[in-house]
Scaffold this motif. Sequence first.
Motif, PDB file in Angstrom:
ATOM      1  N   ASP A 160     -57.061  48.106  11.384  1.00  0.00           N
ATOM      2  CA  ASP A 160     -56.097  47.136  11.897  1.00  0.00           C
ATOM      3  C   ASP A 160     -55.600  47.592  13.265  1.00  0.00           C
ATOM      4  O   ASP A 160     -55.060  48.688  13.417  1.00  0.00           O
ATOM      5  CB  ASP A 160     -54.932  47.003  10.911  1.00  0.00           C
ATOM      6  N   ALA A 161     -55.768  46.710  14.248  1.00  0.00           N
ATOM      7  CA  ALA A 161     -55.381  47.074  15.619  1.00  0.00           C
ATOM      8  C   ALA A 161     -53.872  47.064  15.817  1.00  0.00           C
ATOM      9  O   ALA A 161     -53.373  47.660  16.774  1.00  0.00           O
ATOM     10  CB  ALA A 161     -56.046  46.123  16.607  1.00  0.00           C
ATOM     11  N   GLU A 162     -53.130  46.364  14.957  1.00  0.00           N
ATOM     12  CA  GLU A 162     -51.681  46.248  15.128  1.00  0.00           C
ATOM     13  C   GLU A 162     -50.921  47.354  14.410  1.00  0.00           C
ATOM     14  O   GLU A 162     -49.681  47.375  14.494  1.00  0.00           O
ATOM     15  CB  GLU A 162     -51.223  44.883  14.635  1.00  0.00           C
ATOM     16  N   ARG A 163     -51.622  48.208  13.706  1.00  0.00           N
ATOM     17  CA  ARG A 163     -50.950  49.286  12.979  1.00  0.00           C
ATOM     18  C   ARG A 163     -51.506  50.626  13.449  1.00  0.00           C
ATOM     19  O   ARG A 163     -52.659  50.704  13.902  1.00  0.00           O
ATOM     20  CB  ARG A 163     -51.140  49.134  11.477  1.00  0.00           C
ATOM     21  N   PRO A 164     -50.718  51.675  13.338  1.00  0.00           N
ATOM     22  CA  PRO A 164     -51.208  52.988  13.789  1.00  0.00           C
ATOM     23  C   PRO A 164     -52.375  53.464  12.940  1.00  0.00           C
ATOM     24  O   PRO A 164     -52.420  53.249  11.728  1.00  0.00           O
ATOM     25  CB  PRO A 164     -49.984  53.901  13.621  1.00  0.00           C
ATOM     26  N   ARG A 165     -53.323  54.097  13.612  1.00  0.00           N
ATOM     27  CA  ARG A 165     -54.493  54.614  12.907  1.00  0.00           C
ATOM     28  C   ARG A 165     -54.185  55.964  12.271  1.00  0.00           C
ATOM     29  O   ARG A 165     -53.360  56.729  12.774  1.00  0.00           O
ATOM     30  CB  ARG A 165     -55.670  54.767  13.880  1.00  0.00           C
ATOM     31  N   ALA A 166     -54.897  56.196  11.181  1.00  0.00           N
ATOM     32  CA  ALA A 166     -54.749  57.489  10.515  1.00  0.00           C
ATOM     33  C   ALA A 166     -55.378  58.576  11.380  1.00  0.00           C
ATOM     34  O   ALA A 166     -56.280  58.315  12.194  1.00  0.00           O
ATOM     35  CB  ALA A 166     -55.410  57.455   9.144  1.00  0.00           C
ATOM     36  N   SER A 167     -54.898  59.786  11.191  1.00  0.00           N
ATOM     37  CA  SER A 167     -55.404  60.899  12.001  1.00  0.00           C
ATOM     38  C   SER A 167     -56.877  61.156  11.746  1.00  0.00           C
ATOM     39  O   SER A 167     -57.642  61.486  12.654  1.00  0.00           O
ATOM     40  CB  SER A 167     -54.586  62.158  11.717  1.00  0.00           C
ATOM     41  N   ASP A 168     -57.312  61.006  10.500  1.00  0.00           N
ATOM     42  CA  ASP A 168     -58.725  61.198  10.150  1.00  0.00           C
ATOM     43  C   ASP A 168     -59.294  59.869   9.650  1.00  0.00           C
ATOM     44  O   ASP A 168     -59.477  59.660   8.447  1.00  0.00           O
ATOM     45  CB  ASP A 168     -58.883  62.297   9.107  1.00  0.00           C
ATOM     46  N   LEU A 169     -59.534  58.958  10.589  1.00  0.00           N
ATOM     47  CA  LEU A 169     -59.969  57.601  10.264  1.00  0.00           C
ATOM     48  C   LEU A 169     -61.284  57.586   9.495  1.00  0.00           C
ATOM     49  O   LEU A 169     -61.448  56.816   8.541  1.00  0.00           O
ATOM     50  CB  LEU A 169     -60.091  56.786  11.544  1.00  0.00           C
ATOM     51  N   GLU A 170     -62.231  58.414   9.885  1.00  0.00           N
ATOM     52  CA  GLU A 170     -63.539  58.420   9.231  1.00  0.00           C
ATOM     53  C   GLU A 170     -63.429  58.790   7.752  1.00  0.00           C
ATOM     54  O   GLU A 170     -64.195  58.310   6.926  1.00  0.00           O
ATOM     55  CB  GLU A 170     -64.480  59.384   9.952  1.00  0.00           C
ATOM     56  N   THR A 171     -62.464  59.621   7.419  1.00  0.00           N
ATOM     57  CA  THR A 171     -62.259  59.984   6.006  1.00  0.00           C
ATOM     58  C   THR A 171     -61.826  58.768   5.194  1.00  0.00           C
ATOM     59  O   THR A 171     -62.293  58.555   4.069  1.00  0.00           O
ATOM     60  CB  THR A 171     -61.210  61.097   5.902  1.00  0.00           C
ATOM     61  N   PHE A 172     -60.946  57.951   5.762  1.00  0.00           N
ATOM     62  CA  PHE A 172     -60.500  56.746   5.068  1.00  0.00           C
ATOM     63  C   PHE A 172     -61.640  55.739   4.931  1.00  0.00           C
ATOM     64  O   PHE A 172     -61.763  55.068   3.902  1.00  0.00           O
ATOM     65  CB  PHE A 172     -59.318  56.129   5.805  1.00  0.00           C
ATOM     66  N   ILE A 173     -62.474  55.602   5.973  1.00  0.00           N
ATOM     67  CA  ILE A 173     -63.605  54.674   5.902  1.00  0.00           C
ATOM     68  C   ILE A 173     -64.581  55.116   4.817  1.00  0.00           C
ATOM     69  O   ILE A 173     -65.057  54.303   4.012  1.00  0.00           O
ATOM     70  CB  ILE A 173     -64.306  54.582   7.271  1.00  0.00           C
ATOM     71  N   ALA A 174     -64.890  56.402   4.776  1.00  0.00           N
ATOM     72  CA  ALA A 174     -65.792  56.920   3.753  1.00  0.00           C
ATOM     73  C   ALA A 174     -65.195  56.744   2.359  1.00  0.00           C
ATOM     74  O   ALA A 174     -65.910  56.421   1.394  1.00  0.00           O
ATOM     75  CB  ALA A 174     -66.095  58.394   4.019  1.00  0.00           C
ATOM     76  N   ALA A 175     -63.877  56.932   2.235  1.00  0.00           N
ATOM     77  CA  ALA A 175     -63.232  56.767   0.935  1.00  0.00           C
ATOM     78  C   ALA A 175     -63.285  55.310   0.478  1.00  0.00           C
ATOM     79  O   ALA A 175     -63.515  55.023  -0.709  1.00  0.00           O
ATOM     80  CB  ALA A 175     -61.792  57.254   1.011  1.00  0.00           C
ATOM     81  N   LEU A 176     -63.080  54.380   1.414  1.00  0.00           N
ATOM     82  CA  LEU A 176     -63.147  52.960   1.063  1.00  0.00           C
ATOM     83  C   LEU A 176     -64.545  52.584   0.588  1.00  0.00           C
ATOM     84  O   LEU A 176     -64.696  51.881  -0.431  1.00  0.00           O
ATOM     85  CB  LEU A 176     -62.743  52.119   2.268  1.00  0.00           C
ATOM     86  N   ARG A 177     -65.558  53.049   1.281  1.00  0.00           N
ATOM     87  CA  ARG A 177     -66.934  52.768   0.859  1.00  0.00           C
ATOM     88  C   ARG A 177     -67.195  53.369  -0.524  1.00  0.00           C
ATOM     89  O   ARG A 177     -67.812  52.733  -1.386  1.00  0.00           O
ATOM     90  CB  ARG A 177     -67.926  53.330   1.874  1.00  0.00           C
ATOM     91  N   ARG A 178     -66.744  54.591  -0.745  1.00  0.00           N
ATOM     92  CA  ARG A 178     -66.994  55.253  -2.024  1.00  0.00           C
ATOM     93  C   ARG A 178     -66.318  54.505  -3.176  1.00  0.00           C
ATOM     94  O   ARG A 178     -66.915  54.313  -4.242  1.00  0.00           O
ATOM     95  CB  ARG A 178     -66.495  56.686  -1.963  1.00  0.00           C
ATOM     96  N   LEU A 179     -65.087  54.052  -2.959  1.00  0.00           N
ATOM     97  CA  LEU A 179     -64.376  53.312  -4.008  1.00  0.00           C
ATOM     98  C   LEU A 179     -65.083  51.995  -4.324  1.00  0.00           C
ATOM     99  O   LEU A 179     -65.173  51.591  -5.500  1.00  0.00           O
ATOM    100  CB  LEU A 179     -62.933  53.053  -3.572  1.00  0.00           C
ATOM    101  N   LYS A 180     -65.576  51.335  -3.300  1.00  0.00           N
ATOM    102  CA  LYS A 180     -66.292  50.076  -3.520  1.00  0.00           C
ATOM    103  C   LYS A 180     -67.615  50.309  -4.258  1.00  0.00           C
ATOM    104  O   LYS A 180     -67.999  49.529  -5.137  1.00  0.00           O
ATOM    105  CB  LYS A 180     -66.550  49.380  -2.178  1.00  0.00           C
ATOM    106  N   VAL A 181     -68.299  51.377  -3.923  1.00  0.00           N
ATOM    107  CA  VAL A 181     -69.558  51.698  -4.614  1.00  0.00           C
ATOM    108  C   VAL A 181     -69.283  52.056  -6.064  1.00  0.00           C
ATOM    109  O   VAL A 181     -69.994  51.615  -6.981  1.00  0.00           O
ATOM    110  CB  VAL A 181     -70.285  52.845  -3.885  1.00  0.00           C
ATOM    111  N   ASP A 182     -68.241  52.840  -6.309  1.00  0.00           N
ATOM    112  CA  ASP A 182     -67.916  53.239  -7.680  1.00  0.00           C
ATOM    113  C   ASP A 182     -67.530  52.042  -8.544  1.00  0.00           C
ATOM    114  O   ASP A 182     -67.786  52.033  -9.758  1.00  0.00           O
ATOM    115  CB  ASP A 182     -66.774  54.261  -7.670  1.00  0.00           C
ATOM    116  N   SER A 183     -66.924  51.041  -7.947  1.00  0.00           N
ATOM    117  CA  SER A 183     -66.536  49.855  -8.705  1.00  0.00           C
ATOM    118  C   SER A 183     -67.666  48.840  -8.842  1.00  0.00           C
ATOM    119  O   SER A 183     -67.494  47.807  -9.508  1.00  0.00           O
ATOM    120  CB  SER A 183     -65.331  49.174  -8.040  1.00  0.00           C
ATOM    121  N   GLY A 184     -68.819  49.099  -8.217  1.00  0.00           N
ATOM    122  CA  GLY A 184     -69.961  48.200  -8.308  1.00  0.00           C
ATOM    123  C   GLY A 184     -69.928  47.028  -7.358  1.00  0.00           C
ATOM    124  O   GLY A 184     -70.807  46.155  -7.424  1.00  0.00           O
TER     125      GLY A 184
END
Length: 290
Positions: free
Chosen positions: A170-194
């Motif tokens: 989100d461009a209107e909100r501050p980015r997390a310090s380790d953005l790539e970690t959050f992106i990888a976590a989101l992908r992993r959660l989606k894969v785990d849920s099918g």
Amino acid sequence: MTRLAILQRRGRAPAIALLVSVLLYAMPAGAQTGVPPDDATRDAAAANAAEQARIPERIEIGLSTEIIPVTSNFTGQSLTIFGAIDNADPLVHRQGRYDIFVILEGPQADLVARRKERVFGIWMNVESQTFDNTPQSYLVASTRLARDITSLDTLARLSLGVGQIRITPDAERPRASDLETFIAALRRLKVDSGLYREFPGGVQFISQSLFRAELALPANVPLGAHRARAYLFRNGALVGQTDDTLRIAKAGFEFAVSDFARRQSLAYGIGAVVLALVIGWLGRVIFRRD
């Protein structure tokens, strides 16, 4: 007088001979000799005409159903997508150089990934990251492994594969310090849920131009309009693409009741009160003690 006429006729003869020679020189060799062109020339001309007249390949798809109803006992469903390649080259098909991706992408929404940490012995959400317009589900089937079909740059440009899905913070909100970690976590959660899955070999050719793709929808598939996309590759190069729409919606008695309550809230409230009174009266009659 006679001698003059003879000289005139003799003077005209060289001119006629010169004209005939020029005409014969200008005519094609085949026309002079009466011999038709050889087979090689005809084959080359036919091949050239066929190549010029050849229409590029096109891909078309059709869904086995336009809407998938979701009831209270919905546990998932297999979706079959049929397709065809127009103007397919038989030689390319025999050599196995046609490859296809079929993607079913769910509706987009703003998704939030949160990170938990232990604070004073209690697990708490300490940081979060919001991502804009991210597919809620993403199912992709292909004729073989994606990396064996085309280059990584092409896969990334077309978002072909779970690892290639565009996830934008989100461009209107501050980015997390380790953005790539959050992106990888989101992908992993989606894969785990099918909800994010890949099906290598899920696209199979039925004939020279017809193919079929099998996708397994999970029980928690999101509701709404889903976009089905198909990409045709020839020797690793994209030559055609198309898309279609699939709708997944609630159905059954539960959905009818909830939809009525949302649309006719006053009537639903009155009906609920009347139903409660009737059930209470029936219970008193049935269990009455004499």
